[in-house]
Design a protein around this motif. Structure first.
Motif, short mmCIF file in Angstrom:
data_model
loop_
_atom_site.label_atom_id
_atom_site.label_comp_id
_atom_site.label_asym_id
_atom_site.label_seq_id
_atom_site.Cartn_x
_atom_site.Cartn_y
_atom_site.Cartn_z
N ALA A 124 -8.19 3.16 0.33
CA ALA A 124 -9.43 3.66 0.91
C ALA A 124 -10.16 2.56 1.68
CB ALA A 124 -10.33 4.23 -0.18
N ASP A 125 -10.21 1.36 1.10
CA ASP A 125 -10.86 0.24 1.78
C ASP A 125 -10.14 -0.08 3.09
OD1 ASP A 125 -12.75 0.04 -0.18
OD2 ASP A 125 -11.79 -1.64 -1.22
N PHE A 126 -8.82 -0.09 3.04
CA PHE A 126 -8.04 -0.40 4.24
C PHE A 126 -8.31 0.62 5.34
CE2 PHE A 126 -4.30 0.39 6.88
CZ PHE A 126 -4.03 -0.88 7.38
N VAL A 127 -8.29 1.90 4.99
CA VAL A 127 -8.47 2.97 5.99
C VAL A 127 -9.87 2.93 6.58
CG1 VAL A 127 -8.57 5.47 6.31
CG2 VAL A 127 -6.71 4.46 4.98
N LEU A 128 -10.87 2.85 5.73
CA LEU A 128 -12.24 3.00 6.20
C LEU A 128 -12.79 1.77 6.90
CD1 LEU A 128 -13.66 5.00 3.16
CD2 LEU A 128 -13.09 5.87 5.43
N ARG A 129 -12.12 0.62 6.76
CA ARG A 129 -12.59 -0.55 7.48
C ARG A 129 -11.91 -0.72 8.85
NH1 ARG A 129 -9.53 -3.81 3.52
NH2 ARG A 129 -7.71 -4.71 4.59
N LEU A 176 0.81 -1.22 0.00
CA LEU A 176 0.00 0.00 0.00
C LEU A 176 0.84 1.27 0.00
CD1 LEU A 176 -2.85 -0.91 2.54
CD2 LEU A 176 -2.85 -1.15 0.05
N ARG A 177 2.08 1.16 0.41
CA ARG A 177 2.94 2.33 0.56
C ARG A 177 3.02 3.19 -0.69
NH1 ARG A 177 8.79 1.46 3.09
NH2 ARG A 177 7.39 0.78 4.76
N PRO A 178 3.21 2.63 -1.90
CA PRO A 178 3.33 3.49 -3.08
C PRO A 178 1.99 4.06 -3.56
CG PRO A 178 3.49 1.20 -3.72
CD PRO A 178 3.46 1.22 -2.22
N LEU A 179 0.88 3.58 -3.02
CA LEU A 179 -0.44 4.05 -3.45
C LEU A 179 -0.86 5.26 -2.62
CD1 LEU A 179 -2.24 0.57 -3.74
CD2 LEU A 179 -1.00 1.84 -5.51
N THR A 180 -2.02 5.83 -2.93
CA THR A 180 -2.54 6.98 -2.17
C THR A 180 -3.97 6.66 -1.73
OG1 THR A 180 -3.66 8.22 -3.94
CG2 THR A 180 -1.25 8.45 -3.75
N GLY A 181 -4.52 7.55 -0.92
CA GLY A 181 -5.88 7.38 -0.44
C GLY A 181 -6.93 7.44 -1.53
N HIS A 209 -2.16 9.01 2.59
CA HIS A 209 -3.03 7.84 2.68
C HIS A 209 -4.32 8.13 3.45
CE1 HIS A 209 1.03 5.85 2.09
NE2 HIS A 209 0.31 5.32 1.12
N ARG A 210 -4.23 8.18 4.79
CA ARG A 210 -5.41 8.27 5.64
C ARG A 210 -6.21 9.55 5.41
NH1 ARG A 210 -1.91 7.23 10.95
NH2 ARG A 210 -0.50 8.44 9.60
N SER A 211 -5.54 10.69 5.40
CA SER A 211 -6.26 11.96 5.23
C SER A 211 -6.93 12.04 3.87
CB SER A 211 -5.30 13.13 5.42
OG SER A 211 -4.28 13.12 4.44
N VAL A 212 -6.27 11.52 2.86
CA VAL A 212 -6.84 11.55 1.50
C VAL A 212 -8.09 10.69 1.43
CG1 VAL A 212 -6.43 10.93 -0.90
CG2 VAL A 212 -4.62 12.07 0.43
N ALA A 213 -8.03 9.49 1.98
CA ALA A 213 -9.17 8.58 1.94
C ALA A 213 -10.37 9.15 2.70
CB ALA A 213 -8.77 7.22 2.52
N VAL A 214 -10.12 9.72 3.88
CA VAL A 214 -11.22 10.25 4.68
C VAL A 214 -11.78 11.53 4.05
CG1 VAL A 214 -11.82 11.24 6.92
CG2 VAL A 214 -10.40 9.18 6.79
N ALA A 215 -10.94 12.37 3.48
CA ALA A 215 -11.43 13.57 2.80
C ALA A 215 -12.36 13.19 1.65
CB ALA A 215 -10.26 14.41 2.30
#
Length: 295
Positions: free
Chosen positions: A219-224, A208-213, A265-271
């Motif tokens: 996004a699935d990882f963060v929100l679950r 997941l490191r090279p990807l973004t939110g 990662h996290r901030s992008v997914a939640v935004a």
């Protein structure tokens, strides 16, 4: 002088703020969106400017007016508040937009173009910035919209400015969801700051490191994660009465800053999740990912 009466549906934007903070970029965005824009207008000419609106032969031809007013006007700048008061007496509701940036950012921008600050005189660049910030302190505090451009390039700033004014007949409140990294600083223009560092960081997962939110896997990882969905729902519930208050008070623009360590990662997914959940007929939402690409 009698107050200049505002035509029905008249629109007037005053762009001001710190030198080097991006006023020209904001003015270009408005001009490209069909606004009639005048740069470096002495404040005492604001009233004659709006008289142009009354010459429109048809209501559909009423110009949307924008004026860039700043310290380049020198001694005339002190007349800005008087001009604004006169316009309001005539029924105008000018939207005052203040562009700001950190001193460090402003110094870097002035050095890159090799131009002096308009208030620098024989002193240092920072002296001019300090004088200007002191002059504009009261104006900033009464502005309708404050935009921090510190971490934004020209294209990101244009993306942030455009939704504020591109469709005045649409939703009555516009919410900017700005993801950011705490290690790069909290946005100066944030009305609300949300900290997502309580969630596990995808950075520590190799795939997941090279990807973004913005990527589905992240996004699935963060929100679950435990508490993530509940957090999003409670933010929406918290903002509901706030938005109602903004509608009553006529406030049109809000910035919700969503932060994590690096803003990737996290901030992008939640935004992105909040953008969808907060949108309604009365509320338009858009996302600015300030620090993507910083790493």
């Amino acid at each position: 002088m009698d107050a200049v009466e505002a035509p029905r549906d008249a629109q007037l934007v005053i762009l001001t703020g710190m030198s080097g903070a991006g006023r020209s970029t904001a003015a270009n965005v408005l001009e490209d969106s069909g606004w009639y824009v005048i740069d470096n207008l002495p404040p005492h000419l604001l009233v004659p400017l709006v008289e142009l609106a009354r010459t429109a032969p048809q209501p559909s031809e009423l110009p949307r007016l924008a004026a860039v007013v700043d310290v380049r006007a020198r001694g005339f700048f002190a007349h800005l508040q008087t001009a604004l008061d006169e316009l309001r007496q005539g029924g105008w509701r000018p939207t005052l937009v203040f562009l700001d940036a950190t001193d460090e950012t402003l110094v870097r921008r002035f050095e890159s173009v090799r131009r002096p600050h308009p208030l620098q005189g024989d002193g240092r660049l920072l002296d001019g910035i300090s004088r200007e910030r002191e002059m504009l302190a009261d104006l900033r505090s009464t502005s309708d919209v404050v935009i921090d451009t510190s971490g934004l390039n020209v294209h990101q700033l244009a993306k942030k400015v455009h939704p504020i004014f591109h469709d005045t007949a649409g939703p009555r409140v516009r919410i900017a969801l700005m993801s950011f990294g705490f290690k790069y600083g909290v946005p100066l223009d944030a009305d609300f700051v949300l900290d997502m560092r309580f969630l596990p960081n995808p950075f520590w997962i190799p795939e997941l490191r090279p990807l973004t939110g913005r990527d589905e896997e992240v996004a699935d990882f963060v929100l679950r994660q435990e508490g993530a969905s509940e957090f999003v729902e409670r933010v929406v519930a918290m903002l509901d009465p706030v938005i109602e208050g903004y509608l009553r008070e006529g406030r049109r623009y809000v910035t919700v800053a969503v932060g994590c360590t690096g803003g990737k990662h996290r901030s992008v997914a939640v935004a992105e999740a909040l953008r969808t959940r907060l949108a309604s007929d009365e509320v338009a939402t858009f996302v600015v990912h300030r620090d993507l690409g910083q790493e």
